[in-house]
Design a protein around this motif. Structure first.
Motif, PDB file in Angstrom:
ATOM      1  N   TYR A 116     -32.746  33.945  61.830  1.00 34.15           N
ATOM      2  CA  TYR A 116     -31.933  32.756  62.098  1.00 34.15           C
ATOM      3  C   TYR A 116     -31.068  33.053  63.321  1.00 34.15           C
ATOM      4  O   TYR A 116     -30.346  34.057  63.351  1.00 34.15           O
ATOM      5  N   VAL A 150     -33.470  28.662  54.515  1.00 32.67           N
ATOM      6  CA  VAL A 150     -34.328  28.020  55.508  1.00 32.67           C
ATOM      7  C   VAL A 150     -35.238  27.053  54.758  1.00 32.67           C
ATOM      8  O   VAL A 150     -36.055  27.466  53.929  1.00 32.67           O
ATOM      9  N   GLY A 182     -32.225  25.959  59.165  1.00 33.23           N
ATOM     10  CA  GLY A 182     -31.420  26.940  58.461  1.00 33.23           C
ATOM     11  C   GLY A 182     -30.035  26.446  58.095  1.00 33.23           C
ATOM     12  O   GLY A 182     -29.443  25.624  58.798  1.00 33.23           O
ATOM     13  N   ALA A 235     -35.032  29.126  63.345  1.00 32.45           N
ATOM     14  CA  ALA A 235     -35.104  29.519  61.937  1.00 32.45           C
ATOM     15  C   ALA A 235     -36.577  29.698  61.614  1.00 32.45           C
ATOM     16  O   ALA A 235     -37.343  28.733  61.619  1.00 32.45           O
TER      17      ALA A 235
END
Length: 281
Positions: free
Chosen positions: A45, A164, A229, A262
């Motif tokens: 992320y 996520v 995310g 993400a």
């Protein structure tokens, strides 16, 4: 009669039983297969942060390189060859930086902190490489309904959660996978004894990037899924995690402006021993 140290051997405390084994010191004749193993799932992320906040956390001689993008990489690693098939989990917080030394100028990921769930890689990485490794609990990745959830905790106190959602093999148009892969930069520090003495070690080191599948021939990407995310970083008290609450709160204090990436990546192979880590001057 007391023992003598073997020249060029790898020692860690306690030294009294001889050189210590690890990823860079294996039993004689042991050959590891880094083309098939380990098998890893890496949740990455990345988010845009504030340049001033990242620069304030850089050691002497370092400066931010490019945009102030923070990368959180949480890896669940199994079948690790140097652990005879066992595994552990890790979480790296990094951002792009350049070290300007008297001899070396190197750009890469500045490794701000590397959490790991097992003592053995922590001890070897701190002592031998200068990686900023500390312990925390990293429970197994949870996946349900195209959503994965990763958690970091200390003695049950959760100080970071990453979710996520909407995972898909289709790469979103706003996903930005550009990030320095020319190794990790870190600051090795070992305090002196007593605490008023100068540090036994205090200098930068540079390691190959063990998470960069794109640049290592023995590491293969098996699957990659993208999503959106959500990062949670609650404040921690001294009572919650007495020795490292300042680290958790330092991560929580980094400004979060927008998501840049993400992604969940499945790989097999390498995540190597980074034995060619070097000191920078």
């Amino acid at each position: 009669m007391s023992y003598e140290f073997i020249p060029n051997a790898r020692y860690r405390m306690p030294t009294h039983f001889g050189p210590m084994y690890g990823p860079r010191n294996l039993p004689a004749g042991m050959v590891l297969d880094h083309t098939r193993f380990p098998v890893s799932t890496i949740v990455t992320y990345r988010f845009l942060s504030a340049a001033a906040a990242l620069e304030a956390a850089l050691p002497p001689g370092f400066e931010l390189a490019g945009e102030p993008v923070v990368s959180l990489d949480i890896a669940y690693v199994t079948q690790i060859p140097w652990l005879a098939g066992r595994g552990y989990n890790l979480a790296l917080v990094s951002w792009p930086a350049t070290f300007h030394g008297q001899q070396d100028v190197v750009t890469g990921r500045f490794a701000a902190v590397l959490f790991e769930s097992l003592a053995d890689p922590i001890l070897t990485g701190r002592d031998e490489l200068g990686h900023p490794k500390i312990y925390c609990e990293i429970p197994p990745l949870v996946e349900a309904n195209d959503t994965v959830t990763a958690r970091l905790a200390w003695d049950g106190h959760e100080f970071l959660r990453l979710e996520v959602a909407g995972l898909s093999t289709t790469k979103p148009s706003d996903a930005d996978e550009r990030f320095p892969t020319d190794g990790w930069l870190q600051w090795k520090y070992i305090p002196g004894t007593p605490h008023t003495a100068p540090p036994d070690a205090s200098y930068p080191t540079h390691s190959p990037d063990p998470l960069a599948a794109e640049i290592h021939p023995n590491m293969t990407i098996d699957a990659r899924r993208y999503g959106r995310g959500t990062l949670s970083r609650p404040q921690s008290r001294w009572e919650d995690m007495p020795t490292v609450f300042n680290v958790a709160n330092g991560i929580a204090a980094l400004p979060h402006y927008e998501q840049r990436l993400a992604v969940v990546t499945q790989t097999h192979g390498w995540i190597g021993d980074v034995g060619d880590t070097r000191r920078l001057y």
